[in-house]
Scaffold this motif. Structure first.
Motif, PDB file in Angstrom:
ATOM      1  N   ILE A  93       4.384   6.356 -17.031  1.00 59.11           N
ATOM      2  CA  ILE A  93       3.547   6.556 -15.842  1.00 59.11           C
ATOM      3  C   ILE A  93       4.389   6.633 -14.570  1.00 59.11           C
ATOM      4  O   ILE A  93       5.503   6.109 -14.497  1.00 59.11           O
ATOM      5  CB  ILE A  93       2.486   5.431 -15.669  1.00 59.11           C
ATOM      6  N   GLY A  94       3.812   7.325 -13.573  1.00 58.94           N
ATOM      7  CA  GLY A  94       4.347   7.328 -12.212  1.00 58.94           C
ATOM      8  C   GLY A  94       3.127   7.306 -11.290  1.00 58.94           C
ATOM      9  O   GLY A  94       2.033   7.657 -11.726  1.00 58.94           O
ATOM     10  N   TYR A  95       3.291   6.911 -10.037  1.00 58.80           N
ATOM     11  CA  TYR A  95       2.102   6.725  -9.186  1.00 58.80           C
ATOM     12  C   TYR A  95       2.494   6.912  -7.735  1.00 58.80           C
ATOM     13  O   TYR A  95       3.641   6.659  -7.327  1.00 58.80           O
ATOM     14  CB  TYR A  95       1.502   5.313  -9.400  1.00 58.80           C
ATOM     15  N   THR A  96       1.534   7.367  -6.950  1.00 55.21           N
ATOM     16  CA  THR A  96       1.763   7.593  -5.527  1.00 55.21           C
ATOM     17  C   THR A  96       0.484   7.302  -4.763  1.00 55.21           C
ATOM     18  O   THR A  96      -0.602   7.708  -5.192  1.00 55.21           O
ATOM     19  CB  THR A  96       2.141   9.068  -5.277  1.00 55.21           C
ATOM     20  N   LEU A  97       0.621   6.632  -3.634  1.00 54.64           N
ATOM     21  CA  LEU A  97      -0.512   6.450  -2.715  1.00 54.64           C
ATOM     22  C   LEU A  97      -0.141   7.043  -1.362  1.00 54.64           C
ATOM     23  O   LEU A  97       0.999   6.876  -0.900  1.00 54.64           O
ATOM     24  CB  LEU A  97      -0.796   4.957  -2.477  1.00 54.64           C
ATOM     25  N   ALA A  98      -1.103   7.699  -0.719  1.00 50.16           N
ATOM     26  CA  ALA A  98      -0.904   8.113   0.673  1.00 50.16           C
ATOM     27  C   ALA A  98      -0.600   6.864   1.491  1.00 50.16           C
ATOM     28  O   ALA A  98      -1.093   5.773   1.182  1.00 50.16           O
ATOM     29  CB  ALA A  98      -2.164   8.785   1.192  1.00 50.16           C
ATOM     30  N   ARG A  99       0.198   7.033   2.558  1.00 49.23           N
ATOM     31  CA  ARG A  99       0.618   5.860   3.332  1.00 49.23           C
ATOM     32  C   ARG A  99      -0.576   5.059   3.866  1.00 49.23           C
ATOM     33  O   ARG A  99      -0.577   3.838   3.885  1.00 49.23           O
ATOM     34  CB  ARG A  99       1.502   6.295   4.487  1.00 49.23           C
ATOM     35  N   SER A 100      -1.619   5.793   4.280  1.00 51.16           N
ATOM     36  CA  SER A 100      -2.803   5.125   4.853  1.00 51.16           C
ATOM     37  C   SER A 100      -3.521   4.245   3.834  1.00 51.16           C
ATOM     38  O   SER A 100      -4.303   3.374   4.209  1.00 51.16           O
ATOM     39  CB  SER A 100      -3.774   6.173   5.399  1.00 51.16           C
ATOM     40  N   ALA A 101      -3.281   4.487   2.543  1.00 49.37           N
ATOM     41  CA  ALA A 101      -3.977   3.716   1.499  1.00 49.37           C
ATOM     42  C   ALA A 101      -3.110   2.598   0.923  1.00 49.37           C
ATOM     43  O   ALA A 101      -3.563   1.842   0.061  1.00 49.37           O
ATOM     44  CB  ALA A 101      -4.435   4.654   0.386  1.00 49.37           C
ATOM     45  N   GLN A 102      -1.884   2.484   1.398  1.00 46.83           N
ATOM     46  CA  GLN A 102      -0.990   1.473   0.821  1.00 46.83           C
ATOM     47  C   GLN A 102      -1.286   0.078   1.397  1.00 46.83           C
ATOM     48  O   GLN A 102      -1.902  -0.056   2.447  1.00 46.83           O
ATOM     49  CB  GLN A 102       0.472   1.847   1.089  1.00 46.83           C
ATOM     50  N   GLY A 103      -0.845  -0.944   0.678  1.00 45.41           N
ATOM     51  CA  GLY A 103      -0.944  -2.313   1.177  1.00 45.41           C
ATOM     52  C   GLY A 103      -2.329  -2.929   1.096  1.00 45.41           C
ATOM     53  O   GLY A 103      -2.624  -3.924   1.752  1.00 45.41           O
ATOM     54  N   GLN A 104      -3.205  -2.339   0.285  1.00 44.16           N
ATOM     55  CA  GLN A 104      -4.578  -2.859   0.164  1.00 44.16           C
ATOM     56  C   GLN A 104      -4.978  -3.114  -1.292  1.00 44.16           C
ATOM     57  O   GLN A 104      -6.155  -3.317  -1.598  1.00 44.16           O
ATOM     58  CB  GLN A 104      -5.550  -1.864   0.805  1.00 44.16           C
ATOM     59  N   GLY A 105      -3.995  -3.052  -2.173  1.00 42.57           N
ATOM     60  CA  GLY A 105      -4.279  -3.353  -3.574  1.00 42.57           C
ATOM     61  C   GLY A 105      -4.838  -2.193  -4.383  1.00 42.57           C
ATOM     62  O   GLY A 105      -5.201  -2.362  -5.550  1.00 42.57           O
ATOM     63  N   TYR A 106      -4.907  -0.998  -3.797  1.00 41.08           N
ATOM     64  CA  TYR A 106      -5.496   0.133  -4.535  1.00 41.08           C
ATOM     65  C   TYR A 106      -4.646   0.551  -5.728  1.00 41.08           C
ATOM     66  O   TYR A 106      -5.171   0.915  -6.771  1.00 41.08           O
ATOM     67  CB  TYR A 106      -5.719   1.337  -3.615  1.00 41.08           C
ATOM     68  N   ALA A 107      -3.324   0.550  -5.574  1.00 43.48           N
ATOM     69  CA  ALA A 107      -2.472   0.958  -6.696  1.00 43.48           C
ATOM     70  C   ALA A 107      -2.603  -0.036  -7.845  1.00 43.48           C
ATOM     71  O   ALA A 107      -2.724   0.352  -9.013  1.00 43.48           O
ATOM     72  CB  ALA A 107      -1.021   1.087  -6.246  1.00 43.48           C
ATOM     73  N   THR A 108      -2.613  -1.321  -7.526  1.00 45.11           N
ATOM     74  CA  THR A 108      -2.779  -2.342  -8.571  1.00 45.11           C
ATOM     75  C   THR A 108      -4.104  -2.126  -9.297  1.00 45.11           C
ATOM     76  O   THR A 108      -4.170  -2.155 -10.531  1.00 45.11           O
ATOM     77  CB  THR A 108      -2.761  -3.750  -7.933  1.00 45.11           C
ATOM     78  N   GLU A 109      -5.160  -1.884  -8.520  1.00 47.83           N
ATOM     79  CA  GLU A 109      -6.500  -1.686  -9.101  1.00 47.83           C
ATOM     80  C   GLU A 109      -6.541  -0.432  -9.972  1.00 47.83           C
ATOM     81  O   GLU A 109      -7.049  -0.447 -11.094  1.00 47.83           O
ATOM     82  CB  GLU A 109      -7.513  -1.591  -7.946  1.00 47.83           C
ATOM     83  N   ALA A 110      -5.983   0.664  -9.461  1.00 49.96           N
ATOM     84  CA  ALA A 110      -6.055   1.946 -10.177  1.00 49.96           C
ATOM     85  C   ALA A 110      -5.156   1.947 -11.417  1.00 49.96           C
ATOM     86  O   ALA A 110      -5.600   2.292 -12.516  1.00 49.96           O
ATOM     87  CB  ALA A 110      -5.642   3.084  -9.237  1.00 49.96           C
ATOM     88  N   VAL A 111      -3.912   1.542 -11.248  1.00 52.94           N
ATOM     89  CA  VAL A 111      -2.980   1.592 -12.389  1.00 52.94           C
ATOM     90  C   VAL A 111      -3.405   0.570 -13.441  1.00 52.94           C
ATOM     91  O   VAL A 111      -3.372   0.841 -14.644  1.00 52.94           O
ATOM     92  CB  VAL A 111      -1.519   1.375 -11.932  1.00 52.94           C
ATOM     93  N   GLY A 112      -3.869  -0.596 -13.003  1.00 49.21           N
ATOM     94  CA  GLY A 112      -4.327  -1.612 -13.948  1.00 49.21           C
ATOM     95  C   GLY A 112      -5.485  -1.098 -14.800  1.00 49.21           C
ATOM     96  O   GLY A 112      -5.515  -1.285 -16.022  1.00 49.21           O
ATOM     97  N   ALA A 113      -6.437  -0.433 -14.160  1.00 56.32           N
ATOM     98  CA  ALA A 113      -7.584   0.103 -14.906  1.00 56.32           C
ATOM     99  C   ALA A 113      -7.147   1.227 -15.842  1.00 56.32           C
ATOM    100  O   ALA A 113      -7.637   1.336 -16.972  1.00 56.32           O
ATOM    101  CB  ALA A 113      -8.635   0.619 -13.918  1.00 56.32           C
ATOM    102  N   LEU A 114      -6.202   2.033 -15.395  1.00 57.74           N
ATOM    103  CA  LEU A 114      -5.730   3.121 -16.265  1.00 57.74           C
ATOM    104  C   LEU A 114      -4.982   2.566 -17.476  1.00 57.74           C
ATOM    105  O   LEU A 114      -5.103   3.092 -18.583  1.00 57.74           O
ATOM    106  CB  LEU A 114      -4.843   4.092 -15.480  1.00 57.74           C
ATOM    107  N   LEU A 115      -4.238   1.491 -17.277  1.00 58.27           N
ATOM    108  CA  LEU A 115      -3.532   0.876 -18.417  1.00 58.27           C
ATOM    109  C   LEU A 115      -4.537   0.393 -19.460  1.00 58.27           C
ATOM    110  O   LEU A 115      -4.317   0.546 -20.667  1.00 58.27           O
ATOM    111  CB  LEU A 115      -2.672  -0.295 -17.933  1.00 58.27           C
ATOM    112  N   ALA A 116      -5.651  -0.172 -19.004  1.00 57.44           N
ATOM    113  CA  ALA A 116      -6.680  -0.632 -19.947  1.00 57.44           C
ATOM    114  C   ALA A 116      -7.273   0.558 -20.707  1.00 57.44           C
ATOM    115  O   ALA A 116      -7.528   0.474 -21.914  1.00 57.44           O
ATOM    116  CB  ALA A 116      -7.766  -1.394 -19.189  1.00 57.44           C
ATOM    117  N   LEU A 117      -7.469   1.676 -19.993  1.00 67.22           N
ATOM    118  CA  LEU A 117      -7.991   2.874 -20.664  1.00 67.22           C
ATOM    119  C   LEU A 117      -6.983   3.390 -21.694  1.00 67.22           C
ATOM    120  O   LEU A 117      -7.355   3.707 -22.828  1.00 67.22           O
ATOM    121  CB  LEU A 117      -8.298   3.961 -19.621  1.00 67.22           C
TER     122      LEU A 117
END
Ligand SMILES: CC(C)(COP(=O)(O)OP(=O)(O)OC[C@H]1O[C@@H](n2cnc3c(N)ncnc32)[C@H](O)[C@@H]1OP(=O)(O)O)[C@@H](O)C(=O)NCCC(=O)NCCS
Length: 177
Positions: A93-117
């Motif tokens: 996997i690789g992952y990217t967030l727009a700067r405005s979306a960083q620092g709010q836990g979105y990557a943890t939430e998204a990648v974590g859910a994708l790992l479960a899938l």
């Protein structure tokens, strides 16, 4: 629209044509792109081609890369690249967030859910490589349970760079959510 899953705050789905401007904008942002491998500038035309190509792939795809859009309040704010081996058991996997979306836990939430899938779909191991300077990426991987296993190299805009290699073992019987 092909939705893969939803989390408390996000929708993970395949890319669609309307995503191209957002993709071009954050992939052209030097702060987002600096430790990533794509060539710059990431023009709108290139983003349109990219979105059309990856959006047309189904889910899951074996032996190739797929790109998952991270959607927040109806707009794409990032993406996760997933490559599965031909037998479907190992993913990268690789992952990217727009700067405005960083620092709010979105990557943890998204990648974590994708790992479960991925786990529910039979993936048993997930690999990730990140630049040793990329502290945010390293924190994300460690938060998600990955282990640093060593160093490798990759190509970034024609230069060979050193990567930290991380691995996560998944229990193939785990279900989504
Ligand atoms: C790698 C990347 C996706 C990490 O993004 P991120 O915003 O740091 O990660 P998250 O979205 O999970 O946010 C976690 C941070 O938000 C904070 N946070 C704030 N509100 C939060 C909330 N409600 N829930 C969880 N975390 C929250 C956490 O404390 C954490 O901060 P910390 O790392 O300083 O401790 C991002 O830096 C990026 O896109 N970089 C450019 C592309 C790149 O280099 N990708 C990696 C290539 S392998």
């Amino acid at each position: 629209m092909t939705t893969l899953l939803t989390t408390e705050r996000l929708v993970l789905r395949l890319m669609q044509p309307g995503d191209a401007p957002a993709l071009a904008a954050y992939r052209s942002d030097p702060e987002v792109a600096t430790l990533q491998g794509w060539d710059l500038p990431f023009t709108l035309e290139r983003a349109e081609r990219f979105v059309a190509e990856v959006g047309a792939l189904g889910w899951p795809v074996l032996d190739d890369w797929q790109q998952v859009a991270i959607e927040l309040d109806g707009a794409m704010v990032g993406d996760i690249g997933v490559h599965r081996t031909a037998d479907g058991q190992v993913a990268t996997i690789g992952y990217t967030l727009a700067r405005s979306a960083q620092g709010q836990g979105y990557a943890t939430e998204a990648v974590g859910a994708l790992l479960a899938l991925l786990s529910s779909e039979g993936v048993r191991r997930v690999d990730a490589a990140t630049d040793p300077e990329n502290a945010a990426s390293a924190r994300l991987l460690l938060r998600l349970g990955f282990t640093l296993v060593g160093r490798g190299t990759s190509e970034v805009r024609g230069e060979t760079v050193v990567d930290d290699l991380y691995v996560l073992a998944l229990d193939g019987s785990r279900t989504q959510g």
